[in-house]
Design a protein around this motif. Structure first.
Motif, PDB file in Angstrom:
ATOM      1  N   PRO A   1       0.826  -1.218   0.000  1.00 31.57           N
ATOM      2  CA  PRO A   1       0.000   0.000   0.000  1.00 31.57           C
ATOM      3  C   PRO A   1       0.860   1.267   0.000  1.00 31.57           C
ATOM      4  O   PRO A   1       1.969   1.283   0.541  1.00 31.57           O
ATOM      5  N   THR A   2       0.340   2.297  -0.588  1.00 31.05           N
ATOM      6  CA  THR A   2       1.105   3.541  -0.705  1.00 31.05           C
ATOM      7  C   THR A   2       1.444   4.133   0.661  1.00 31.05           C
ATOM      8  O   THR A   2       2.513   4.717   0.838  1.00 31.05           O
ATOM      9  N   ASP A   3       0.548   3.947   1.646  1.00 34.97           N
ATOM     10  CA  ASP A   3       0.824   4.519   2.966  1.00 34.97           C
ATOM     11  C   ASP A   3       1.919   3.760   3.703  1.00 34.97           C
ATOM     12  O   ASP A   3       2.413   4.229   4.731  1.00 34.97           O
ATOM     13  N   LEU A   4       2.333   2.605   3.163  1.00 30.23           N
ATOM     14  CA  LEU A   4       3.422   1.838   3.755  1.00 30.23           C
ATOM     15  C   LEU A   4       4.667   1.869   2.880  1.00 30.23           C
ATOM     16  O   LEU A   4       5.618   1.114   3.114  1.00 30.23           O
ATOM     17  N   GLY A   5       4.663   2.725   1.865  1.00 30.72           N
ATOM     18  CA  GLY A   5       5.858   2.930   1.070  1.00 30.72           C
ATOM     19  C   GLY A   5       5.898   2.256  -0.279  1.00 30.72           C
ATOM     20  O   GLY A   5       6.923   2.290  -0.962  1.00 30.72           O
ATOM     21  N   GLY A   6       4.792   1.657  -0.711  1.00 25.97           N
ATOM     22  CA  GLY A   6       4.774   0.958  -1.987  1.00 25.97           C
ATOM     23  C   GLY A   6       3.979   1.679  -3.053  1.00 25.97           C
ATOM     24  O   GLY A   6       3.559   2.832  -2.878  1.00 25.97           O
ATOM     25  N   ALA A   7       3.764   0.971  -4.173  1.00 27.41           N
ATOM     26  CA  ALA A   7       3.044   1.565  -5.303  1.00 27.41           C
ATOM     27  C   ALA A   7       1.536   1.363  -5.219  1.00 27.41           C
ATOM     28  O   ALA A   7       0.786   2.009  -5.957  1.00 27.41           O
ATOM     29  N   GLY A   8       1.080   0.437  -4.356  1.00 25.45           N
ATOM     30  CA  GLY A   8      -0.352   0.285  -4.119  1.00 25.45           C
ATOM     31  C   GLY A   8      -1.118  -0.471  -5.180  1.00 25.45           C
ATOM     32  O   GLY A   8      -2.350  -0.384  -5.226  1.00 25.45           O
ATOM     33  N   LEU A   9      -0.442  -1.243  -6.046  1.00 26.92           N
ATOM     34  CA  LEU A   9      -1.172  -2.010  -7.057  1.00 26.92           C
ATOM     35  C   LEU A   9      -2.120  -2.994  -6.381  1.00 26.92           C
ATOM     36  O   LEU A   9      -1.787  -3.604  -5.355  1.00 26.92           O
ATOM     37  N   SER A  10      -3.305  -3.144  -6.957  1.00 26.20           N
ATOM     38  CA  SER A  10      -4.244  -4.151  -6.477  1.00 26.20           C
ATOM     39  C   SER A  10      -3.755  -5.539  -6.878  1.00 26.20           C
ATOM     40  O   SER A  10      -2.826  -5.688  -7.685  1.00 26.20           O
ATOM     41  N   LEU A  11      -4.381  -6.574  -6.336  1.00 31.90           N
ATOM     42  CA  LEU A  11      -4.019  -7.934  -6.723  1.00 31.90           C
ATOM     43  C   LEU A  11      -4.287  -8.151  -8.206  1.00 31.90           C
ATOM     44  O   LEU A  11      -3.476  -8.768  -8.908  1.00 31.90           O
ATOM     45  N   LEU A  12      -5.411  -7.655  -8.700  1.00 32.79           N
ATOM     46  CA  LEU A  12      -5.717  -7.802 -10.125  1.00 32.79           C
ATOM     47  C   LEU A  12      -4.651  -7.131 -10.978  1.00 32.79           C
ATOM     48  O   LEU A  12      -4.191  -7.692 -11.979  1.00 32.79           O
ATOM     49  N   GLU A  13      -4.234  -5.934 -10.598  1.00 35.37           N
ATOM     50  CA  GLU A  13      -3.192  -5.245 -11.362  1.00 35.37           C
ATOM     51  C   GLU A  13      -1.872  -6.006 -11.309  1.00 35.37           C
ATOM     52  O   GLU A  13      -1.156  -6.111 -12.313  1.00 35.37           O
ATOM     53  N   LEU A  14      -1.544  -6.568 -10.141  1.00 42.69           N
ATOM     54  CA  LEU A  14      -0.308  -7.328 -10.021  1.00 42.69           C
ATOM     55  C   LEU A  14      -0.371  -8.613 -10.843  1.00 42.69           C
ATOM     56  O   LEU A  14       0.621  -9.010 -11.466  1.00 42.69           O
ATOM     57  N   VAL A  15      -1.522  -9.267 -10.849  1.00 38.65           N
ATOM     58  CA  VAL A  15      -1.714 -10.459 -11.675  1.00 38.65           C
ATOM     59  C   VAL A  15      -1.424 -10.137 -13.140  1.00 38.65           C
ATOM     60  O   VAL A  15      -0.732 -10.894 -13.839  1.00 38.65           O
ATOM     61  N   ARG A  16      -1.928  -9.038 -13.610  1.00 37.91           N
ATOM     62  CA  ARG A  16      -1.694  -8.655 -15.013  1.00 37.91           C
ATOM     63  C   ARG A  16      -0.201  -8.385 -15.264  1.00 37.91           C
ATOM     64  O   ARG A  16       0.336  -8.774 -16.305  1.00 37.91           O
ATOM     65  N   GLU A  17       0.462  -7.726 -14.321  1.00 41.39           N
ATOM     66  CA  GLU A  17       1.892  -7.445 -14.489  1.00 41.39           C
ATOM     67  C   GLU A  17       2.715  -8.722 -14.458  1.00 41.39           C
ATOM     68  O   GLU A  17       3.674  -8.876 -15.218  1.00 41.39           O
ATOM     69  N   GLN A  18       2.351  -9.650 -13.586  1.00 44.21           N
ATOM     70  CA  GLN A  18       3.086 -10.908 -13.508  1.00 44.21           C
ATOM     71  C   GLN A  18       2.946 -11.713 -14.804  1.00 44.21           C
ATOM     72  O   GLN A  18       3.891 -12.386 -15.236  1.00 44.21           O
ATOM     73  N   SER A  19       1.798 -11.634 -15.439  1.00 43.40           N
ATOM     74  CA  SER A  19       1.624 -12.298 -16.739  1.00 43.40           C
ATOM     75  C   SER A  19       2.530 -11.670 -17.791  1.00 43.40           C
ATOM     76  O   SER A  19       3.143 -12.376 -18.608  1.00 43.40           O
ATOM     77  N   ARG A  20       2.649 -10.359 -17.772  1.00 44.06           N
ATOM     78  CA  ARG A  20       3.529  -9.689 -18.722  1.00 44.06           C
ATOM     79  C   ARG A  20       4.990 -10.047 -18.464  1.00 44.06           C
ATOM     80  O   ARG A  20       5.753 -10.301 -19.405  1.00 44.06           O
ATOM     81  N   LEU A  21       5.374 -10.075 -17.194  1.00 43.66           N
ATOM     82  CA  LEU A  21       6.741 -10.451 -16.855  1.00 43.66           C
ATOM     83  C   LEU A  21       7.028 -11.890 -17.260  1.00 43.66           C
ATOM     84  O   LEU A  21       8.104 -12.201 -17.790  1.00 43.66           O
ATOM     85  N   ALA A  22       6.066 -12.778 -17.054  1.00 43.79           N
ATOM     86  CA  ALA A  22       6.250 -14.182 -17.435  1.00 43.79           C
ATOM     87  C   ALA A  22       6.393 -14.349 -18.937  1.00 43.79           C
ATOM     88  O   ALA A  22       7.099 -15.245 -19.405  1.00 43.79           O
ATOM     89  N   GLY A  23       5.720 -13.502 -19.698  1.00 42.60           N
ATOM     90  CA  GLY A  23       5.876 -13.562 -21.142  1.00 42.60           C
ATOM     91  C   GLY A  23       7.286 -13.214 -21.589  1.00 42.60           C
ATOM     92  O   GLY A  23       7.745 -13.658 -22.638  1.00 42.60           O
ATOM     93  N   ALA A  24       7.985 -12.433 -20.767  1.00 38.19           N
ATOM     94  CA  ALA A  24       9.377 -12.084 -21.072  1.00 38.19           C
ATOM     95  C   ALA A  24      10.346 -13.118 -20.526  1.00 38.19           C
ATOM     96  O   ALA A  24      11.296 -13.512 -21.210  1.00 38.19           O
TER      97      ALA A  24
END
Length: 378
Positions: free
Chosen positions: A44-67
């Motif tokens: 979460p942003t209030d703890l120093g992170g970017a605050g991506l939701s699980l759904l958003e992270l799932v999409r990013e992990q799929s993109r990373l896996a494609g690479a």
């Protein structure tokens, strides 16, 4: 909007064949992902992170896996622990906020749960958790498939505290490298850059403030257990469906560029190839839709009650089985060149097979769904 830019993914993709060939850890990828803030993407942003939701992270992990599938799978284990912290944080439990803050500060978390022969997974352990007399525990046992083995700084583990025979407890805690030994035993068919080596725990210490749960053995509705199961299954699914998408894209490129000597036409016009790729694309779309809907339900805190575990196990099995089938279809239409190790599809095929071995496996998932539908066996 995406978090990981295409130029970074291209850079990561360029290193994947070398890591696989040499059976080496993805050090440069990890440095690049850390520099991009990706290790704190789900914090979460209030703890120093970017605050991506699980759904958003799932999409990013799929993109990373494609690479780079192995890079994505290993990073997954860190993201799973961040996900557990986020699940609790979003539900008003700050018990793992310290983990989230440490992830934002640069600590790297690994997953030390798997044990040889332990088909109870979260609900039992062959590792001993010995009380230290001050509220903490020392763990003694062996964990397998410890991704990020060369680099982790915090390892989440579980073990059985049997000091009271009338009240045994599964203890979850986080240890540092002190009291651990990492075996150099990772030489596998695929997912080689994960370097998911065996870890021996010989008194690894989780002080009282790093012991996060003491639960009775067996299935448990505790939000911490739900967080592990949900984030592990969904982020795992995202990796394998990312592999499938990459394989499908490569197959499309291949059949558009290859010409049949028999017909003089490109293979993209062959009706059998068109049918096979269309089937693969439809199956992939269905699995992605299921994955994204389930992740969105976790974010929205939808109450599926006891059916949650059936939904999560079913999503994982559908994802990994579909991914394997899609990669196989891509290889079938791409011809014999895909059988050479220099061909990316060859590596994707070896990597996608690892999905068969992660929990929940096909058998346990079907048993879980059958129990949800029909009740337990007498």
């Amino acid at each position: 909007m995406t978090f990981l830019d295409d130029s970074l993914l291209d850079e990561i993709r360029s290193r994947a064949p070398g890591y696989d060939r040499d059976n080496t850890f993805f050090t440069e990828d990890l440095d690049a992902l850390r520099a991009a803030g990706y290790l704190a993407a789900h914090v979460p942003t209030d703890l120093g992170g970017a605050g991506l939701s699980l759904l958003e992270l799932v999409r990013e992990q799929s993109r990373l896996a494609g690479a780079a599938p192995a890079t994505a799978l290993a990073v997954n284990m860190h993201q799973v622990w961040c996900g557990v912290g986020r699940v609790l944080h979003d539900r008003g439990d700050d018990g793992l906020d310290v983990l989230l803050r440490e992830a934002a500060a640069g600590e790297l978390f690994a997953f030390g749960i798997s044990e040889r022969g332990n088909d109870l997974v979260l609900f039992g352990s062959a590792t001993e958790a010995r009380p230290d007399g001050e509220g903490g525990y020392r763990f003694h046992g062996t964990k397998i498939f410890t991704s990020l083995a060369p680099a982790w700084t915090r390892l989440g583990v579980h073990g059985l505290d049997a000091s009271d025979p009338d009240d045994p407890r599964i203890v979850y805690g986080f240890v540092t490298r002190e009291g651990t030994e990492t075996k150099d035993d990772w030489d596998t068919l695929g997912m080689r850059a994960t370097q998911s080596r065996t870890t021996v725990l010989d008194g690894a210490h989780a002080p009282a403030d790093r012991v996060v749960r003491r639960l009775p053995p067996g299935p448990n509705p505790d939000p911490f257990v739900f967080g592990i199961f949900a984030c592990f299954e969904l982020l795992l699914s995202s990796v394998y469906l990312g592999i499938a998408q990459r394989a499908l894209d490569l197959a499309v490129e291949t059949v558009r560029s290859r010409t049949s000597m028999k017909t003089g036409d490109v293979y993209a016009h062959d009706p059998d190839i068109r049918w096979r790729l269309a089937t693969a694309a439809m199956d992939l779309e269905t699995a992605l839709t299921q994955l994204h809907a389930t992740a969105a339900d976790v974010d929205a805190q939808v109450d599926h009650g006891p059916r949650w575990f059936a939904k999560l196990a079913g999503t994982k099995v559908r994802a990994t089985e579909t991914a394997k089938d899609v990669v196989e279809a891509a290889i079938r239409v791409s011809g014999g060149g895909s059988y050479f190790t220099r061909n990316e599809l060859s590596r994707l095929y070896r990597d996608v097979l690892a999905g068969l071995f992660h929990p929940s496996d096909d058998e346990s998932a079907h048993a879980t769904v059958a129990t949800a539908l029909l009740g337990p066996l007498p």
